[in-house]
Design an enzyme around this catalytic site. Structure first.
Site, PDB file in Angstrom:
ATOM      1  N   CYS A  24      -6.168  14.887 -45.353  1.00 40.28           N
ATOM      2  CA  CYS A  24      -6.026  15.427 -46.707  1.00 40.28           C
ATOM      3  C   CYS A  24      -7.189  14.995 -47.600  1.00 40.28           C
ATOM      4  O   CYS A  24      -8.018  14.187 -47.229  1.00 40.28           O
ATOM      5  CB  CYS A  24      -4.704  14.967 -47.308  1.00 40.28           C
ATOM      6  SG  CYS A  24      -4.673  13.206 -47.679  1.00 40.28           S
ATOM      7  N   ALA A  54      -7.497  11.353 -48.257  1.00 41.81           N
ATOM      8  CA  ALA A  54      -8.082  10.663 -47.098  1.00 41.81           C
ATOM      9  C   ALA A  54      -9.606  10.741 -47.147  1.00 41.81           C
ATOM     10  O   ALA A  54     -10.296   9.761 -46.846  1.00 41.81           O
ATOM     11  CB  ALA A  54      -7.569  11.280 -45.795  1.00 41.81           C
ATOM     12  N   ARG A  58      -9.355   2.832 -40.180  1.00 43.42           N
ATOM     13  CA  ARG A  58     -10.578   3.534 -39.778  1.00 43.42           C
ATOM     14  C   ARG A  58     -11.613   2.600 -39.145  1.00 43.42           C
ATOM     15  O   ARG A  58     -12.659   3.035 -38.708  1.00 43.42           O
ATOM     16  CB  ARG A  58     -11.149   4.246 -41.007  1.00 43.42           C
ATOM     17  CG  ARG A  58     -12.352   5.129 -40.757  1.00 43.42           C
ATOM     18  CD  ARG A  58     -12.454   6.136 -41.872  1.00 43.42           C
ATOM     19  NE  ARG A  58     -13.718   6.807 -41.983  1.00 43.42           N
ATOM     20  CZ  ARG A  58     -14.668   6.484 -42.865  1.00 43.42           C
ATOM     21  NH1 ARG A  58     -14.514   5.473 -43.671  1.00 43.42           N
ATOM     22  NH2 ARG A  58     -15.764   7.199 -42.938  1.00 43.42           N
ATOM     23  N   HIS A 115     -14.355  14.315 -49.927  1.00 45.76           N
ATOM     24  CA  HIS A 115     -15.740  13.826 -49.853  1.00 45.76           C
ATOM     25  C   HIS A 115     -16.489  14.246 -51.113  1.00 45.76           C
ATOM     26  O   HIS A 115     -17.182  13.454 -51.739  1.00 45.76           O
ATOM     27  CB  HIS A 115     -16.486  14.441 -48.665  1.00 45.76           C
ATOM     28  CG  HIS A 115     -15.878  14.162 -47.334  1.00 45.76           C
ATOM     29  ND1 HIS A 115     -15.975  15.047 -46.277  1.00 45.76           N
ATOM     30  CD2 HIS A 115     -15.163  13.109 -46.872  1.00 45.76           C
ATOM     31  CE1 HIS A 115     -15.353  14.543 -45.227  1.00 45.76           C
ATOM     32  NE2 HIS A 115     -14.856  13.364 -45.559  1.00 45.76           N
TER      33      HIS A 115
END
Ligand code: CFM
Length: 557
Positions: free
Chosen positions: A75, A78, A109, A207
């Protein structure tokens, strides 16, 4: 060693290894969508393209997944918190939302860090407002303000970032107003992100939102000491490298050996001050184009720092990337140092690589990962003589597949329009073109392209099948058809793949392994692939209902 002809090798696409005789990809693509209802089949078929490296065909990408297809995507939150901001060590990162969202983004991660003495590392902590029904009904702003205050009192960080999860957007909490008030009250940098999970069509939206926020709130907010800037002209930022499994440590080691100074990484093994001072670099190199290209563009527009696409995944690719950096600075001693480092590092791994290549050559690989690794890791398989028969991204855009030449023709749909596009102009005081137009043209004619990326398809074999946002169903059919030696993918499908008798290398967090960047990292990957594709274990796995081994190709007798 003989001086290699570096110029011709700087921008030329790698030639992909040829594929063996297989079911034509076109036929297979039709078969992959055959079980879907007609409307879905028509939609999905546009995400499957038979590769033509010289002239890639248009692929459908960065659009909504059909519900129920079982995507690997994540998503928006994230992409913003987990991916871009998450690795920064000394920003206290508060997730405003239910505890599940915080827990999910906590340490999974494997973005490692080793901050210098005196710099805080909060990566081990999980900061959350733990939103519950009360806040959903009556609003969560007060709880957020209290959480920021509490975090400040406990840790006294230089900066606090706040991340919005889905419910925050739904109930309308103004995280930015809370952040502004907290900044005033505490006298530190506090900033918020409207990165609600449902924004955009994948983590890619996050991002972009993260790039915008870092650019507005952190980049350029501190000046490095003038002496430090003057000491070494070869100052660069590495953009889009997140230190998964220690990759950034390996890149840092190589740059240091070459005498290239790393100002800041976005955002693996990095701290606040480094990002705040990153505008003082003379070059940006971009690893993961998908997650950070916005930052490269904005820093060029505001400060005059050109950018280059690099790839430190794969031994040959690493050497090429270091040569590109040296070519950009047009400095002979630097070029010589880079050649010496590459020669030494390559020599150290070449015997092992050849031995492993002899055992792996010709075996097929498939990769379906994120927004850049499905491309970058093909270089490592190429090092081992293993052709990539099919690959795809989860959430990349058409430019990551077909190259930036398509940027002008991209359709802007409602989902992309939802994400703010900053208008950036040259800074009246700080804009300083590191290279003028003539210099950039001179570099381009010598084979060094700045500001460009040719995408994954140009470096894949003719006839390979490119699949965007692959579904479980399509992946299963592909594995049955190609019986690849290895599939690179993520945790959502790792065990489904292995139940088919095919090893799966997780390329998001590396399955406890790494680093895989640089030369030492490449050797680590060769060993890992050797261990996976030449393992005997698959022929002993005999499902009781079938009486046959899972991996027929490797069956005894
Ligand atoms: Fe870039 Fe990444 Fe990737 Fe990515 Fe990611 Fe990742 Fe990835 Mo997982 S930033 S696009 S959003 S290289 S977390 S470190 S591995 S999907 S291919």
């Amino acid at each position: 060693m003989a001086a290699p002809d570096t110029n011709s090798r700087l921008s030329a696409p790698e030639t992909a290894l040829e594929l063996p005789e297989l079911t034509p990809a076109e036929t297979l693509a039709d078969r992959l969508v055959a079980a879907y209802p007609p409307k879905v089949a028509k939609k999905r078929r546009k995400h499957l393209v038979v590769n033509q490296p010289d002239q890639p065909l248009a692929i459908e990408a960065n659009v909504r997944t059909v519900p129920g297809l079982i995507t690997q995507r994540g998503c928006c939150y994230a992409g913003c918190k987990g991916v871009v901001l998450g690795p920064i060590t000394d920003i206290v990162q508060i997730v405003h939302g239910p505890i599940g969202c915080s827990y999910y983004a906590w340490m999974t991660r494997r973005n490692l860090a080793a901050p210098p003495p005196g710099v805080a590392n909060y990566l081990g902590y999980c900061f959350s407002t733990d939103m519950t029904e009360d806040e959903i009904i009556f609003g969560g702003e007060k709880k957020l303000a209290a959480a920021i205050r509490e975090a400040y009192e406990l840790f006294h960080p230089k900066a606090i970032a706040v991340f919005s999860t889905c419910p925050v957007g739904l109930i309308g909490d103004d995280v930015h107003a809370v952040a502004r008030a907290a900044a005033k009250e505490l006298g530190i940098n506090v900033f918020g992100f409207s990165c609600e999970g449902y924004k955009g069509v994948s983590q890619s939206a996050g991002h972009h939102i993260a790039n915008n926020g870092l650019f507005k709130n952190v980049v350029g907010s501190e000046e490095p000491p003038a002496l430090e800037v003057a000491a070494n002209p070869f100052r660069i930022n590495v953009l889009g490298e997140y230190n998964i499994g220690g990759d950034a440590f390996e890149i840092e080691r190589l740059l240091e050996r070459c005498g290239i100074e790393l100002v800041s990484t976005f955002s693996g093994n990095v701290h606040y001050a480094e990002i705040a001072r990153s505008h003082s670099a003379n070059l940006n190199v971009v690893m993961c184009h998908r997650s950070i290209n916005y930052m490269a563009e904005m820093m060029e527009a505001k400060y005059g720092i050109p950018w280059l696409k690099v790839n430190f995944i794969g031994a040959e690719a690493t050497a090429k990337s270091l040569r590109k950096i040296a070519a950009y600075f047009e400095d002979e001693p630097l070029k010589a140092r880079v050649e010496a480092v590459c020669a030494e590092e390559l020599a150290a791994i070449s015997a092992e690589r050849e031995a492993i290549k002899a055992r792996c050559q010709g075996k097929l690989a498939m990769l379906y990962v994120g927004g850049s690794r499905a491309h970058h890791y093909q270089e490592l398989f190429r090092d081992l003589g293993m052709p990539t028969v099919s690959a795809g991204y989860e959430f990349a855009h058409r430019d990551d597949y077909e190259g930036r030449a398509v940027l002008g023709s991209l359709r802007v749909d409602a989902d992309s329009r939802n994400i703010e596009e900053l208008v950036v102009t040259p800074d009246p005081e700080q804009y300083r073109p590191r290279k003028n137009e003539a210099a950039l043209e001179r570099l381009a004619s010598a084979g060094l392209e700045t500001k460009d990326y040719h995408g994954m398809m140009t470096e894949m074999a003719n006839g390979a099948l490119v699949v965007d946002d692959i579904s479980h169903h399509e992946l299963e059919l592909l594995i049955e058809e190609y019986r690849p030696a290895v599939v690179c993918s993520g945790i959502k499908d790792k065990y489904a793949i292995e139940k088919m008798g095919v090893p799966c290398k997780q390329l998001h967090n590396y399955d406890y392994g790494g680093p895989y960047a640089g030369f030492v990292g490449a050797a680590n990957f060769y060993r890992e692939i050797d261990r996976l594709v030449n393992a005997n274990v698959w022929r002993f796995v005999m499902p009781p209902w079938s009486g046959k081994p899972l991996a027929p190709a490797l069956a005894v007798g």
